[in-house]
Every structure is written in structure tokens, then in C-alpha cells.
Design a protein around this motif. Structure first.
Motif, PDB file in Angstrom:
ATOM      1  N   UNK A   1       7.233   9.062   9.379  1.00  0.00           N
ATOM      2  CA  UNK A   1       7.585  10.480   9.381  1.00  0.00           C
ATOM      3  C   UNK A   1       6.887  11.242   8.266  1.00  0.00           C
ATOM      4  N   UNK A   2       6.739  10.573   7.135  1.00  0.00           N
ATOM      5  CA  UNK A   2       6.121  11.220   5.976  1.00  0.00           C
ATOM      6  C   UNK A   2       4.601  11.057   5.973  1.00  0.00           C
ATOM      7  N   UNK A   3       4.051  10.525   7.060  1.00  0.00           N
ATOM      8  CA  UNK A   3       2.655  10.077   7.007  1.00  0.00           C
ATOM      9  C   UNK A   3       1.644  11.196   6.767  1.00  0.00           C
ATOM     10  N   UNK A   4       2.038  12.461   7.012  1.00  0.00           N
ATOM     11  CA  UNK A   4       1.107  13.565   6.710  1.00  0.00           C
ATOM     12  C   UNK A   4       0.942  13.716   5.205  1.00  0.00           C
ATOM     13  N   UNK A   5       1.937  13.275   4.459  1.00  0.00           N
ATOM     14  CA  UNK A   5       1.918  13.470   3.011  1.00  0.00           C
ATOM     15  C   UNK A   5       1.576  12.202   2.228  1.00  0.00           C
ATOM     16  N   UNK A   6       1.617  11.062   2.866  1.00  0.00           N
ATOM     17  CA  UNK A   6       1.421   9.813   2.120  1.00  0.00           C
ATOM     18  C   UNK A   6      -0.054   9.611   1.757  1.00  0.00           C
ATOM     19  N   UNK A   7      -0.313   8.645   0.879  1.00  0.00           N
ATOM     20  CA  UNK A   7      -1.691   8.375   0.456  1.00  0.00           C
ATOM     21  C   UNK A   7      -2.526   7.904   1.643  1.00  0.00           C
TER      22      UNK A   7
ATOM     23  N   UNK B   1      -2.872   2.192   6.890  1.00  0.00           N
ATOM     24  CA  UNK B   1      -2.223   0.920   7.237  1.00  0.00           C
ATOM     25  C   UNK B   1      -1.115   1.136   8.269  1.00  0.00           C
ATOM     26  N   UNK B   2      -0.482   2.316   8.237  1.00  0.00           N
ATOM     27  CA  UNK B   2       0.519   2.642   9.272  1.00  0.00           C
ATOM     28  C   UNK B   2      -0.168   2.701  10.641  1.00  0.00           C
ATOM     29  N   UNK B   3      -1.359   3.331  10.654  1.00  0.00           N
ATOM     30  CA  UNK B   3      -2.129   3.405  11.901  1.00  0.00           C
ATOM     31  C   UNK B   3      -2.532   2.009  12.370  1.00  0.00           C
ATOM     32  N   UNK B   4      -3.125   1.241  11.463  1.00  0.00           N
ATOM     33  CA  UNK B   4      -3.611  -0.095  11.845  1.00  0.00           C
ATOM     34  C   UNK B   4      -2.474  -1.023  12.281  1.00  0.00           C
ATOM     35  N   UNK B   5      -1.311  -0.823  11.681  1.00  0.00           N
ATOM     36  CA  UNK B   5      -0.166  -1.668  12.024  1.00  0.00           C
ATOM     37  C   UNK B   5       0.401  -1.330  13.402  1.00  0.00           C
TER      38      UNK B   5
ATOM     39  N   UNK C   1       0.815  -1.218   0.000  1.00  0.00           N
ATOM     40  CA  UNK C   1       0.000   0.000   0.000  1.00  0.00           C
ATOM     41  C   UNK C   1       0.851   1.272   0.000  1.00  0.00           C
ATOM     42  N   UNK C   2       2.069   1.181   0.481  1.00  0.00           N
ATOM     43  CA  UNK C   2       2.910   2.372   0.587  1.00  0.00           C
ATOM     44  C   UNK C   2       4.031   2.387  -0.449  1.00  0.00           C
ATOM     45  N   UNK C   3       3.933   1.498  -1.420  1.00  0.00           N
ATOM     46  CA  UNK C   3       5.004   1.365  -2.395  1.00  0.00           C
ATOM     47  C   UNK C   3       5.314   2.676  -3.115  1.00  0.00           C
ATOM     48  N   UNK C   4       4.258   3.319  -3.645  1.00  0.00           N
ATOM     49  CA  UNK C   4       4.441   4.569  -4.386  1.00  0.00           C
ATOM     50  C   UNK C   4       4.953   5.668  -3.456  1.00  0.00           C
ATOM     51  N   UNK C   5       4.422   5.689  -2.230  1.00  0.00           N
ATOM     52  CA  UNK C   5       4.865   6.699  -1.256  1.00  0.00           C
ATOM     53  C   UNK C   5       6.324   6.483  -0.874  1.00  0.00           C
ATOM     54  N   UNK C   6       6.712   5.224  -0.737  1.00  0.00           N
ATOM     55  CA  UNK C   6       8.105   4.921  -0.387  1.00  0.00           C
ATOM     56  C   UNK C   6       9.037   5.417  -1.490  1.00  0.00           C
TER      57      UNK C   6
END
Lengths: 139, 198
Positions: A120-126, A132-136, A95-100
Motif C-alpha cells: 500500500x505504501x509502495x509509492x512512497x517506499x525506497x 523487491x515488492x514487484x519482483x516478489x 530491503x524494506x526494513x526502514x520503510x516498514x
């Protein structure tokens, strides 16, 4: 009338976003809730099985008709939360591939660095990546 | 009761010890996530290279070669003090590896720390320790089973990558209080950071 429906829509959106943002339980919370709600039932029905490998939850499932109502509600919630967390931890790289690629160039994947970068980038990610960062449980 | 102490700054080994006093659901496990992460993150330059196999062998050697009163036995051949570590008290059924419900939260706390992104790239050894009640061989076996049970809970229920963890039973070979070898404080589970995953 128009205003009312706006409020209703806003309310529904707020509700949806809260439930979407709701975090999974921390592992500590999950363990504490199991012990608190099911401690006596575990001693009574599952005293010979251990916490790992689904044995405890399996035993509670088997005895779901006998355990206290509160225990049943809570162990089902714990089971669902643990499963949701595990899925989110698995899904992050997809899910974060493009953001990474966009925010975390040059970071070696496979260890915590990439996850730290995404957090750290989570304000800008999709949105799906952020969720998924939250759920993880990684924030 | 919860206490923690920072041992010599050069070692920077943060030892957290947590006692869940019997009493079912009311047992408190107030070990903060930050404290555990900090304890497991304090890597030092002079930390020895430790593997589960070498540690298991060291415990077995000590149990077979050095008899006599616990307070007069030489220390374990592997210096564990220098590793980043935490101590936790996990309650088990008597003479069994079944983890009691009052310790589920503590194991959950350890899992939360192991999932912290700053620790995701590291491997850990989980050790089980007994006091000196019972024979040394029995204690080695029981503590191995208990360390295995903790590892199983961490790697399945709490989804820690199994490639990051190994379990070793140290029996009564690494007492915390060797002068009072039956002190319950000796019965503990330790988590050691043994370096990068790859």
C-alpha cells in the motif's frame, strides 16, 4: 548534437527503467509456459519425475541438448524468474526494513499484514523496497 | 470447462472446479486469482477445527468401518463443507502421483493465491480425492501421494512456506457426487483454509 545525446540518454534511461520494472512471471504463467513449450519434451524425457523439488527442471537441464530449442529458452527463463521471485520474497524484510519502520508502525511482522502495508505504501517506499515488492509478485 | 457455484450464503464456501480436458498445451485453466483468493478467504464462525492428523484418521475410520455402496455410506466424520475452500482438477498420470504438464498452470494459480498478502497469515490443508474405481485402501494411498506431490510442487518450485501446508489423502471417503461415485468430478484436489498460522 546535444539534443540527440539527450534523446539517447532518455532512451537508455527509459529502457533501463522498463527492464528494472519488468515483473517476474506469476506462478501460473511460469507453469503455463513450462507446459506449453516443454510439454512434449517433458512427456518424452521427464515422464517419471515430478514438478516439485527441482526434479523437473533438473531433468530438463540434463536433457537440455535434446529438448526443443523453444523449450530450452523458456525453461531457462522460468527457472530464472522463479529464482528471482524467491530471492525477492526473502529480501523484502531486509530491503524494506526502514520503510516498514516509517510507514507500517505497529504492524505485526511475520504475516501478510506487513507485506500488505508495504504494498500500500509502495509509492512512497525506497526504490529497492519497491522493486523487491514487484519482483516478489506481491502487487 | 470451468464452473463455479456459491453454496448457501451462510456457508459461503466458494467451490471452484476446473477441468483441464486432455489436449496438452491447449488445456485451459481459467481460474482467476481473485476467485481462488476469495474462495480461500471466506472464513466462517462455525468452521470446525481441523488438523491433518484428525482428517487422515477420519478418512481411515470411514474406509474401514463403513462398507456398502458409496451412496449409502455415512458422511466423513469431519464437516469440511464449512471451511473456506476451493476444488481444483489436477491431472495425474494413471495410477501415479506424477502431475501432468497440463496442470502446472493450475498449481501455479493456487500458488499465486497462497502468496497473496491477504492469505499469507493462514495455514491450509491440501486433500487428494479419487473416485470409487479401485479399492478404498489403494485410493487412500494414491490420493495421499498425489496430495503430497501437489504440496511438494507448491512448497518448492512455487516457494510457498512449508509451515503453512499439510497434505491429506481422502481416497474415496469425501465424494463430491456420491450417487455417481465413478463420476470423474470426484477426482479432485481441495485446498482448505484451516486458520491462522500461529
Amino acid at each position: 548534437m546535444k539534443m540527440h545525446s539527450w534523446i539517447a540518454v532518455a532512451g537508455a534511461l527509459a529502457l533501463a527503467s522498463t527492464s528494472a520494472q519488468a515483473q517476474t512471471m506469476s506462478y501460473r504463467e511460469a507453469g503455463a509456459l513450462l507446459a506449453k513449450s516443454c510439454g512434449p519434451d517433458i512427456r518424452k524425457y521427464c515422464g517419471t519425475v515430478n514438478l516439485g523439488s527441482g526434479k523437473l527442471i533438473g531433468c530438463l537441464d540434463t536433457n537440455a541438448g535434446k529438448v526443443a530449442a523453444k523449450c530450452k529458452t523458456d525453461f531457462v527463463a522460468v527457472k530464472a524468474s522463479l529464482a528471482k521471485r524467491a530471492m525477492a520474497q526473502q529480501a523484502i524484510f531486509k530491503l524494506c526494513n526502514a520503510d516498514a519502520a516509517r510507514f507500517c508502525q505497529g504492524i505485526v511482522p511475520g504475516d501478510g499484514n506487513l507485506i500488505s502495508c508495504l504494498v500500500e505504501a509502495s509509492k512512497a517506499v525506497s526504490k529497492p523496497c519497491n522493486q523487491t515488492i514487484t519482483d516478489a509478485g506481491w502487487r | 470447462m470451468t464452473w463455479f457455484a456459491v453454496r448457501g450464503a451462510s456457508l459461503a464456501a466458494l467451490v471452484l472446479c476446473l477441468t483441464a480436458i486432455g489436449g496438452g498445451a491447449s488445456a485451459q485453466t481459467d481460474l482467476s486469482n481473485a476467485q481462488i483468493v476469495q474462495g480461500l478467504q471466506n472464513l466462517t464462525q462455525d468452521a470446525p477445527a481441523v488438523t491433518a492428523a484428525s482428517l487422515r484418521q477420519a478418512a481411515l475410520d470411514r474406509a474401514t468401518m463403513h462398507s456398502g455402496p458409496a451412496s449409502q455410506r455415512p458422511p466423513l466424520a469431519i464437516q469440511l463443507d464449512k471451511l473456506a475452500q476451493i476444488n481444483v482438477q489436477i491431472q495425474f498420470k494413471l495410477n501415479s502421483a506424477i502431475i501432468l504438464p497440463e496442470s502446472y498452470a493450475t498449481i501455479g494459480s493456487v500458488a499465486d493465491a497462497l502468496h497473496n498478502p491477504v492469505l499469507l497469515g493462514y495455514k491450509f490443508i491440501i486433500t487428494g480425492n479419487t473416485d470409487t474405481t479401485g479399492t478404498r485402501q489403494t485410493n487412500l494411498k494414491l490420493s495421499q501421494e498425489r496430495a503430497d506431490a501437489v504440496m511438494e510442487a507448491l512448497t518448492t518450485t512455487f516457494n510457498v512456506n512449508p509451515a503453512r501446508l499439510e497434505a491429506v489423502g481422502l481416497g474415496e471417503e469425501a465424494l463430491l457426487d456420491s450417487k455417481n461415485s465413478e463420476n470423474p468430478i470426484n477426482r479432485r484436489v481441495q485446498i482448505f483454509n484451516v486458520g491462522p498460522l500461529r
